[in-house]
Design a protein around this motif. Structure first.
Motif, PDB file in Angstrom:
ATOM      1  N   THR A   7       7.513   5.418  -1.804  1.00 25.13           N
ATOM      2  CA  THR A   7       6.246   5.327  -2.347  1.00 25.13           C
ATOM      3  C   THR A   7       5.957   6.784  -3.065  1.00 25.13           C
ATOM      4  OG1 THR A   7       4.816   5.940  -0.420  1.00 25.13           O
ATOM      5  CG2 THR A   7       5.177   3.374  -0.888  1.00 25.13           C
ATOM      6  N   MET A   8       5.010   6.765  -3.932  1.00 24.85           N
ATOM      7  CA  MET A   8       4.967   8.084  -4.532  1.00 24.85           C
ATOM      8  C   MET A   8       4.008   8.843  -3.773  1.00 24.85           C
ATOM      9  SD  MET A   8       4.333   7.292  -8.677  1.00 24.85           S
ATOM     10  CE  MET A   8       4.013   8.973  -8.922  1.00 24.85           C
ATOM     11  N   MET A   9       3.288   8.397  -2.910  1.00 24.39           N
ATOM     12  CA  MET A   9       2.261   8.992  -2.054  1.00 24.39           C
ATOM     13  C   MET A   9       2.998   9.300  -0.597  1.00 24.39           C
ATOM     14  SD  MET A   9      -1.581   8.055  -1.511  1.00 24.39           S
ATOM     15  CE  MET A   9      -2.406   8.986   0.004  1.00 24.39           C
ATOM     16  N   TYR A  10       2.658  10.715  -0.293  1.00 24.77           N
ATOM     17  CA  TYR A  10       2.938  10.828   1.260  1.00 24.77           C
ATOM     18  C   TYR A  10       1.964  11.781   1.505  1.00 24.77           C
ATOM     19  CZ  TYR A  10       4.686  12.805   5.484  1.00 24.77           C
ATOM     20  OH  TYR A  10       4.990  13.290   6.803  1.00 24.77           O
ATOM     21  N   PRO A  11       1.225  11.436   2.737  1.00 24.24           N
ATOM     22  CA  PRO A  11       1.646  10.160   3.767  1.00 24.24           C
ATOM     23  C   PRO A  11       0.938   9.250   3.124  1.00 24.24           C
ATOM     24  CG  PRO A  11      -0.261  11.849   4.474  1.00 24.24           C
ATOM     25  CD  PRO A  11       0.357  12.411   3.236  1.00 24.24           C
ATOM     26  N   THR A  12       1.071   7.899   3.769  1.00 21.03           N
ATOM     27  CA  THR A  12       1.057   6.712   3.276  1.00 21.03           C
ATOM     28  C   THR A  12      -0.504   6.301   3.531  1.00 21.03           C
ATOM     29  OG1 THR A  12       1.621   5.455   5.019  1.00 21.03           O
ATOM     30  CG2 THR A  12       3.200   5.490   3.240  1.00 21.03           C
ATOM     31  N   ILE A  13      -1.106   5.615   2.733  1.00 22.71           N
ATOM     32  CA  ILE A  13      -2.441   5.322   2.989  1.00 22.71           C
ATOM     33  C   ILE A  13      -2.515   4.476   4.371  1.00 22.71           C
ATOM     34  CG2 ILE A  13      -4.540   3.754   2.243  1.00 22.71           C
ATOM     35  CD1 ILE A  13      -4.203   6.128   0.606  1.00 22.71           C
ATOM     36  N   GLU A  14      -1.768   3.750   4.649  1.00 23.95           N
ATOM     37  CA  GLU A  14      -1.805   3.119   6.217  1.00 23.95           C
ATOM     38  C   GLU A  14      -2.008   4.211   7.128  1.00 23.95           C
ATOM     39  OE1 GLU A  14       0.447   2.193   3.644  1.00 23.95           O
ATOM     40  OE2 GLU A  14      -0.861   0.566   3.093  1.00 23.95           O
TER      41      GLU A  14
END
Length: 121
Positions: A7-14
């Motif tokens: 994913t582009m986002m780190y850390p993940t939303i989860e």
């Protein structure tokens, strides 16, 4: 077997949602900390030292990404504000009664000033 995509986002939303009790708390916490980080970077040259610097080593330059990384490693946690007794809240919101001076004299002097300007013209 499920395939995991990068994913582009780190850390993940989860992962971030696991650190807070609701998504609203996560958004509020992230936004408040991002504002603090932004203020810190803005004051770097002034030497004031009033703001807390970022608490993680990161390659990110965006304040919100830095804030989310801090939340992910438990450097920033949400704390509920202390409860204020109802009596204190009511005391701060009382409206003055008719005994208070509402500044009526100031209006009269302002009207006289305008009249003096009109007659001088």
């Amino acid at each position: 077997m499920t395939e995991q995509h990068d994913t582009m986002m780190y850390p993940t939303i989860e992962e971030l949602l696991g650190r807070t009790d609701s998504k609203f708390r996560l958004v509020t916490l992230g936004a408040l900390r991002a504002c603090q980080i932004n203020s810190y970077f803005g004051q770097l040259g002034e030497g004031l030292g009033a703001m807390v610097p970022p608490q993680v080593l990161t390659m990110s330059r965006k304040p919100l990404s830095i804030a989310f990384e801090e939340i992910a490693v438990d450097k920033i946690i949400a704390v509920d504000p202390p409860e204020v007794p109802e009596e204190d809240v009511l005391a701060d919101t009382l409206i003055p009664t008719g005994d208070a001076d509402l500044g009526g004299d100031d209006l009269d002097s302002a009207d006289q000033g305008e009249a003096a300007l009109d007659s001088a013209s």
